[in-house]
Structures are given as C-alpha cells and as structure tokens.
Scaffold this motif. Structure first.
Motif, PDB file in Angstrom:
ATOM      1  N   ILE A  64      -6.866   5.579   2.473  1.00 30.27           N
ATOM      2  CA  ILE A  64      -6.788   4.391   3.426  1.00 30.27           C
ATOM      3  C   ILE A  64      -7.968   4.735   4.341  1.00 30.27           C
TER       4      ILE A  64
ATOM      5  N   THR B 287       2.421   7.574  -1.379  1.00 31.98           N
ATOM      6  CA  THR B 287       3.411   6.518  -1.375  1.00 31.98           C
ATOM      7  C   THR B 287       4.771   6.828  -1.656  1.00 31.98           C
TER       8      THR B 287
ATOM      9  N   THR C 223      -8.847   3.304  -2.014  1.00 35.96           N
ATOM     10  CA  THR C 223      -8.437   4.203  -3.327  1.00 35.96           C
ATOM     11  C   THR C 223      -9.581   3.880  -4.621  1.00 35.96           C
TER      12      THR C 223
ATOM     13  N   THR D 282      -6.816   0.055   5.275  1.00 29.70           N
ATOM     14  CA  THR D 282      -7.050  -0.875   4.169  1.00 29.70           C
ATOM     15  C   THR D 282      -7.058   0.382   2.936  1.00 29.70           C
ATOM     16  N   ASP D 283      -6.537  -0.261   1.741  1.00 28.18           N
ATOM     17  CA  ASP D 283      -6.537   0.842   0.706  1.00 28.18           C
ATOM     18  C   ASP D 283      -8.043   0.924  -0.013  1.00 28.18           C
TER      19      ASP D 283
ATOM     20  N   ARG E  79      -2.882   7.625  -1.834  1.00 31.77           N
ATOM     21  CA  ARG E  79      -3.896   6.928  -1.581  1.00 31.77           C
ATOM     22  C   ARG E  79      -4.820   7.181  -0.635  1.00 31.77           C
TER      23      ARG E  79
ATOM     24  N   ILE F 275       0.992  -1.324  -0.081  1.00 35.84           N
ATOM     25  CA  ILE F 275       0.037   0.021   0.153  1.00 35.84           C
ATOM     26  C   ILE F 275       0.877   1.259   0.082  1.00 35.84           C
ATOM     27  N   THR F 276       2.016   1.319   0.730  1.00 30.74           N
ATOM     28  CA  THR F 276       2.706   2.619   1.076  1.00 30.74           C
ATOM     29  C   THR F 276       3.875   2.420  -0.119  1.00 30.74           C
TER      30      THR F 276
END
Length: 457
Positions: free
Chosen positions: A98, A90, A123, A120-121, A96, A43-44
């Motif tokens: 989250i 990121t 996007t 949790t992503d 993103r 995610i990051t």
C-alpha cells in the motif's frame, strides 16, 4: 447546528468517505480506531465492526504502519505529513503493498488529537512493475536468466520479513548487491545499510569493529567507539565472508541473534539495537561446520532464509546484457562513443568459464574499453585469460559431480587427449555414465573427428 442536522451532516460525510477508492483509518492518541471506511475494509479484509474502538495494534495483529509507528512510545511525534510504501498483512493472511499518507488530526487549539491515514492498494501495480523489470534486471542487478528472475522474486518475498538471510555463491557473483536489494525493498530502507567484510579485518579488531569498545579497553582505545551493529540501528548489517569470524566472535554474534543485545569491548553496559542481519560467504558453510571451524548453532541462526547465487557460467545468456551494461558505465564516465563489440569477441566472452564471475567480466570489459581501437572491441582487445581454452581443472569439483554438460565433457576429453577413462575421472563420473552420455550426444564424436583432422593437418 441542530442535533438532527449534525447527525445528517456526519452521515453524509461518512457516506462520502465510504465512496472513496482510498482506504481511510483514523485513531485517537490511545490508538483506538474511530473511523474505518469501506475501502479500508476491502484492502485489509477487516470489517468495520471488528476494529472500531479497538487499539489498532490489537485489531490488526500488530502496528499497521510497520515499525515506523509513531504511537509506540510514550509521546507521539508527528511534525509533518508522511508518505510511505508499506506491506500489510490482511485478515486472510495475504500480504498487500500500500501507498500510505499519514496526517495528524489536531483539535481547535492546534494540539495533536489523533492520526488520519489514507492508503491505496498498489499490489497490482507492483506486480506489473515486477514484470517490466524482467526486461533487464532488478535493483541494479542485471539478468534475465530464469534462475536470476527467481532470485529477484525471492528478494521481494523475503524483504518484508526481518528473519536472518544467508547468501551463498562464488566470489564475484554479487552477494552484496543482493543484500542491498533486500534492504532497499524492505521496510528498513530508510535506515542504514552497513556492510562489513569479516575476512578483511585483523582478528584482534573484528570484535571492536562489530560491537564497539569503551575508552581504555585496550591499547589504542583512546575514546568510546560505536561498532557496526550500533551504526546499523534501525537498518541492516551485512556480514560478508562470515565464515572467517573467530570462534569467540561467533559466540558473541550468537548471543545477539538470540537476545538482541551485546556488550562493547571492555564495557559493562548491555547495548540493545534493532538490526536485521544478513550474511554471506563463498565457502560451504555446512562443510565449515563439519570441520569444526564454524558453530553449528550459529549456522542455523544465520541460515533461516538461504539465497544461492548461480555462477556466471550457469547463466551465459546474461553475458551480452552485462557487457552492454558495463560498457554503458564506461561511456557515461569518460564521455566517449559506445564501442561496437565484434561477434568474435562476444563469442569468446560467452564461451569463457569466468571463474571470477560478474566481477571478472566487469574487469574484462574495462580492460577491453581501454584497448579498443577505432570504436570496436575485437578479440584482441580482451584480456589474455580469455584466449585460452577452459580447462577441466577450472571447473569446481562440486560442479563436476553434477549432471554432465556437453561443453564440460568436450573440454575434459580434449584435455585428456580423448582418453575416456581419464575424462570420466576428471568429470567425477563412472565410465559407463560417460559412454551413455556420448551415445546420446553424437555431436561430441563429430568434435573428436574435427580435432583429429586438425591434428593430422
């Protein structure tokens, strides 16, 4: 438990956490990261070996939890589990969205020992929601016109930043609604949204209203008073009709934008607050600068991110949606049946120029709702202003000078009795331009013939 068993237990636990879809990050009281699972990497964009043992603010280039970080002060406070939606950047520079749950980690004595954040992503979900919202509008702003959809997306794009935003547009276009939407979409949404109409306050009180005053600083100052900037601490202040600020107040506002601090009227102590500034005006702020009525340096400080709202006459396709929206408001408020809008009434509203924009339309619908009979809104139910033809003088000068439009051209020709020289002058174009436009649009000549027959009859 033996050492081998403990190592195996920890390895299995790490393997389990690595298989979760949620990102997991944990750090101690010094913000040093000691756990970072594979979902967090995905995610990051940061690898585990890049962040383990490092202050999360350093590892992530800033607070991972935005400006709500509970470990920015001397004593971290986290009394309960927190749930919030946050934008992160990121490693690759992408933003993103989250959903994050923040929980305290406590030792065997119940003392806070660190933080565990699972996220949790969302996007993709946000993007899908964005598409769904296009059906009617966004943040209580109704519109499906491409220009409005572009503004909705611009609001989402700029909301994550704290840069000053200046919203321009005619009276009644909904500038405060856009400012409120930016605030609602930003990480400051839990903070206050404080609007102030700079043109509605007496010049002698505007500085006190904005920045506050101390007791005895002027006649009537019977106690210390916080200004709107202090009341907006942690949130957003919206300066409507900012062009009406006096030069002395402009100087004080410029100082705040440069240094983030100000002095109360009559006060000696400098006050610092964390506030995002948004401003708006229905005037041409560049022209105000040219006329030496507005400071040029303040203009560039406020106009970092410009948003321009189109007038209602440039998005007439939204008028039926707005009519339905305002009627629904009236129906819910007064518990009455939904009236039917006749095609004649709708055509009249669609063809009207709406110099007062959405606010004028709202007033017209409220008037028509009261005037409607037998559950039907007819042309006779509408305000008298809508029964007259739009005059070329109702069209703003700046709009006359733009590309010619059929409707505006016909109205200019009718108002000048089809004198093309006078019509071209009224439209702000040369005769040759008007002649070429008429050649390209034969329907205008048909309109002329129809009008001539009507006059003869």
């Amino acid at each position: 438990m033996k050492a081998e068993e403990l190592i195996a237990y920890n390895a299995n636990l790490e393997r389990i956490l690595d298989n979760l879809k949620e990102g997991i990050i944990a750090h101690d009281l010094n913000r040093r990261i000691f756990f970072f699972n594979k979902a967090a990497e995905a995610i990051t964009g940061y690898r585990k070996d890049e962040v383990i043992g490092i202050d999360c603010h350093v590892a992530m280039g800033g607070p991972f939890c935005g400006n709500r970080c509970h470990f920015c002060g001397e004593r971290p406070l986290l009394e309960k589990e927190l749930t919030e939606t946050q934008y992160i950047k990121t490693k690759q520079g992408e933003f993103r969205c989250i959903d994050m749950v923040i929980t305290g980690i406590h030792d065997e004595n119940g003392n806070l020992a660190g933080i565990l954040a699972s996220f949790t992503d969302v996007t993709t979900h946000v993007n899908l929601t964005t598409k769904a919202e296009k059906a009617l509008g966004f943040c209580e702003i109704i519109g499906t016109d491409p220009a409005m959809l572009a503004i909705f997306q611009q609001v989402r794009n700029v909301a994550r930043y704290d840069y000053p935003i200046h919203i321009s547009g005619e009276t009644g276009t909904g500038k405060e609604l856009i400012a409120a939407a930016v605030h609602a979409e930003s990480h400051r949404r839990a903070g206050p949204f404080v609007p102030i109409n700079c043109g509605a306050l007496p010049e002698g009180l505007i500085e006190s209203e904005l920045f506050g005053h101390v007791k005895g600083s002027f006649t009537g100052a019977l106690r210390d008073k916080k200004g709107r900037f202090e009341l907006a601490d942690g949130g957003t202040i919206f300066l409507d009709e900012v062009a009406d600020l006096s030069k002395p107040v402009q100087v004080k506002l410029l100082r705040f934008l440069q240094e983030g601090e100000f002095d109360r009227v009559g006060g000696e102590k400098t006050v610092s607050v964390d506030v995002r500034i948004m401003s708006a005006t229905n005037k041409d702020l560049k022209e105000e600068v040219r006329q030496n009525r507005f400071r040029e340096d303040l203009y560039y400080r406020l106009n970092v991110i410009p948003i321009h709202l189109p007038p209602l006459r440039q998005r007439k396709g939204d008028i039926p949606l707005l009519v339905h929206h305002f009627l629904m408001q009236a129906v819910k408020r007064y518990n009455q049946p939904m009236p039917v809008v006749s095609s004649e009434a709708m055509a009249m509203m669609t063809n009207y120029h709406w110099p007062g924009n959405v606010r004028e339309l709202q007033n017209a619908i409220q008037f028509a709702f009261v005037q409607s009979k037998n559950g039907k809104i007819t042309a006779n139910s509408l305000p008298i202003e809508l029964h007259r033809k739009t005059s070329v003088n109702d069209i703003p000068i700046g709009e006359k000078n733009r590309k010619l439009a059929v409707e505006a051209t016909i109205q200019a020709l009718i108002s000048t009795r089809w004198n093309k020289v006078k019509a071209a002058r009224a439209l702000g174009v040369g005769r040759a331009t008007l002649y070429r436009f008429l050649e390209e649009h034969p329907e205008i000549r048909i309109e002329n013939a129809t009008c001539a027959k009507t006059d003869v009859s």
